[in-house]
Motif scaffolding. Structure first.
Motif, PDB file in Angstrom:
ATOM      1  N   TYR A   1       8.394  -8.846   6.273  1.00 41.05           N
ATOM      2  CA  TYR A   1       8.002  -8.276   5.270  1.00 41.05           C
ATOM      3  C   TYR A   1       6.642  -8.463   4.812  1.00 41.05           C
ATOM      4  O   TYR A   1       5.868  -7.357   4.550  1.00 41.05           O
ATOM      5  CB  TYR A   1       8.902  -9.053   3.970  1.00 41.05           C
ATOM      6  CG  TYR A   1       8.301  -8.802   2.719  1.00 41.05           C
ATOM      7  CD1 TYR A   1       8.879  -7.491   2.041  1.00 41.05           C
ATOM      8  CD2 TYR A   1       7.768  -9.672   1.741  1.00 41.05           C
ATOM      9  CE1 TYR A   1       8.233  -6.988   0.693  1.00 41.05           C
ATOM     10  CE2 TYR A   1       7.298  -9.180   0.495  1.00 41.05           C
ATOM     11  CZ  TYR A   1       7.606  -7.993   0.122  1.00 41.05           C
ATOM     12  OH  TYR A   1       7.053  -7.670  -1.330  1.00 41.05           O
ATOM     13  N   ASP A   2       6.044  -9.589   4.914  1.00 40.16           N
ATOM     14  CA  ASP A   2       4.413 -10.094   4.812  1.00 40.16           C
ATOM     15  C   ASP A   2       3.554  -9.182   5.549  1.00 40.16           C
ATOM     16  O   ASP A   2       2.397  -8.707   4.945  1.00 40.16           O
ATOM     17  CB  ASP A   2       4.136 -11.428   4.702  1.00 40.16           C
ATOM     18  CG  ASP A   2       4.862 -12.055   3.378  1.00 40.16           C
ATOM     19  OD1 ASP A   2       4.650 -11.659   2.358  1.00 40.16           O
ATOM     20  OD2 ASP A   2       5.055 -13.250   3.462  1.00 40.16           O
ATOM     21  N   TRP A   3       3.955  -9.008   7.004  1.00 41.10           N
ATOM     22  CA  TRP A   3       3.310  -8.264   7.664  1.00 41.10           C
ATOM     23  C   TRP A   3       3.177  -6.839   7.380  1.00 41.10           C
ATOM     24  O   TRP A   3       2.241  -6.292   7.356  1.00 41.10           O
ATOM     25  CB  TRP A   3       3.791  -8.134   9.243  1.00 41.10           C
ATOM     26  CG  TRP A   3       2.884  -7.416  10.003  1.00 41.10           C
ATOM     27  CD1 TRP A   3       3.116  -6.055  10.467  1.00 41.10           C
ATOM     28  CD2 TRP A   3       1.576  -7.637  10.636  1.00 41.10           C
ATOM     29  NE1 TRP A   3       2.284  -5.360  11.260  1.00 41.10           N
ATOM     30  CE2 TRP A   3       1.521  -6.505  11.308  1.00 41.10           C
ATOM     31  CE3 TRP A   3       0.878  -8.550  10.805  1.00 41.10           C
ATOM     32  CZ2 TRP A   3       0.272  -6.389  12.171  1.00 41.10           C
ATOM     33  CZ3 TRP A   3      -0.154  -8.798  11.553  1.00 41.10           C
ATOM     34  CH2 TRP A   3      -0.702  -7.443  12.219  1.00 41.10           C
ATOM     35  N   ALA A   4       4.354  -6.241   6.963  1.00 36.10           N
ATOM     36  CA  ALA A   4       4.441  -4.635   6.776  1.00 36.10           C
ATOM     37  C   ALA A   4       3.605  -4.620   5.074  1.00 36.10           C
ATOM     38  O   ALA A   4       3.152  -3.572   4.974  1.00 36.10           O
ATOM     39  CB  ALA A   4       5.812  -4.429   6.377  1.00 36.10           C
ATOM     40  N   ARG A   5       3.815  -5.658   4.242  1.00 38.07           N
ATOM     41  CA  ARG A   5       3.133  -5.511   2.995  1.00 38.07           C
ATOM     42  C   ARG A   5       1.678  -5.665   3.144  1.00 38.07           C
ATOM     43  O   ARG A   5       0.751  -4.831   2.543  1.00 38.07           O
ATOM     44  CB  ARG A   5       3.544  -6.505   2.170  1.00 38.07           C
ATOM     45  CG  ARG A   5       3.125  -6.490   0.670  1.00 38.07           C
ATOM     46  CD  ARG A   5       3.526  -7.510  -0.450  1.00 38.07           C
ATOM     47  NE  ARG A   5       3.380  -8.910  -0.037  1.00 38.07           N
ATOM     48  CZ  ARG A   5       3.384  -9.740  -0.842  1.00 38.07           C
ATOM     49  NH1 ARG A   5       3.990  -9.357  -2.172  1.00 38.07           N
ATOM     50  NH2 ARG A   5       3.059 -10.912  -0.691  1.00 38.07           N
ATOM     51  N   GLY A   6       1.198  -6.348   4.178  1.00 39.47           N
ATOM     52  CA  GLY A   6      -0.259  -6.724   4.550  1.00 39.47           C
ATOM     53  C   GLY A   6      -0.854  -5.191   5.015  1.00 39.47           C
ATOM     54  O   GLY A   6      -2.154  -5.017   4.823  1.00 39.47           O
TER      55      GLY A   6
END
Length: 236
Positions: A195-200
């Motif tokens: 999730y945090d990679w995609a949001r980044g």
């Protein structure tokens, strides 16, 4: 004529954006998406390397420090991490972001060094390998299915709040965290990596946001590693 005006407006906007970028320091300008992702990796490796250094240098000192008052030391680590979070929140200033990132890494590294002190080296190595496999898998999955992970944002946040409350309840009562809570934590933080990679990837491609994304991934990795290590330690 209307098309000509639209084209002129577009060129003027681009010129203004270019001039604004030129006025910024070099470390604040937007970079290519590839450079941005490389910078995320560099910051993440820096954080993990600093954590490893702390864990190697402090394990024999920390037990004596924690023996004085473990609650005070834990509270101080939490306060330091909040300070780092405040600094890294200054995304318009890369220097403050990097300083905040380093502070949070130190705040996480100190209690982690105390935690791994009680585990044999072979379990630490296996837990690190398993964490790497999970992080790599989730990151690759997020590259190919970013929308699937982004849609989990609210569910993951609510699940994390529930997990924190349950673990605090166990801590206050002085009981060991049940294995099923450790498994739930592993599941949540595994998904948070993707999730945090995609949001980044949706942030502006600046060094400050690369640092911020690296911090989010770093905290997920450390939480994931600790839970895998604790679960393996109980199954020895």
């Amino acid at each position: 004529m209307e098309n000509m005006n639209n084209m002129n407006n577009y060129e003027n906007d681009n010129m203004q954006n270019w001039q604004q970028q030129e006025e910024l320091p070099s470390y604040q300008r937007e970079i290519s998406r590839r450079q941005y992702n490389v910078l995320i990796g560099v910051h993440l490796l820096y954080g993990l390397a600093l954590t490893a250094f702390i864990c190697m240098k402090l394990p024999y000192i920390l037990p004596q420090i924690y023996a004085v008052n473990p609650f005070v030391i834990t509270f101080l680590s939490f306060a330091v991490s909040l300070l780092g979070g405040f600094l890294i929140g200054k995304k318009e200033n890369y220097i403050l972001s990097f300083l905040g990132y380093s502070v949070v890494v130190f705040a996480f590294g100190v209690p982690l060094a105390y935690t791994i002190f009680f585990f044999p080296i072979h379990l630490i190595f296996i837990a690190a390998v398993l964490t790497f496999v999970v992080v790599l898998t989730m990151t690759v999955a997020a590259v190919f299915m970013p929308n699937a992970f982004l849609s989990l944002g609210k569910v993951l946040f609510i699940s994390l709040i529930g997990l924190v409350i349950a673990e605090l309840f166990c801590f206050v009562l002085g009981i060991f965290t049940p294995n099923f809570l450790l498994l739930i934590g592993i599941f949540i933080f595994s998904l948070y990596v993707g999730y945090d990679w995609a949001r980044g990837q949706q942030y502006p491609s600046t060094p400050s946001y690369a640092c911020y994304t690296a911090l989010e991934l770093y905290m997920n990795i450390i939480n994931l590693f600790i839970r895998i290590l604790r679960l393996m330690g109980r199954r020895r």
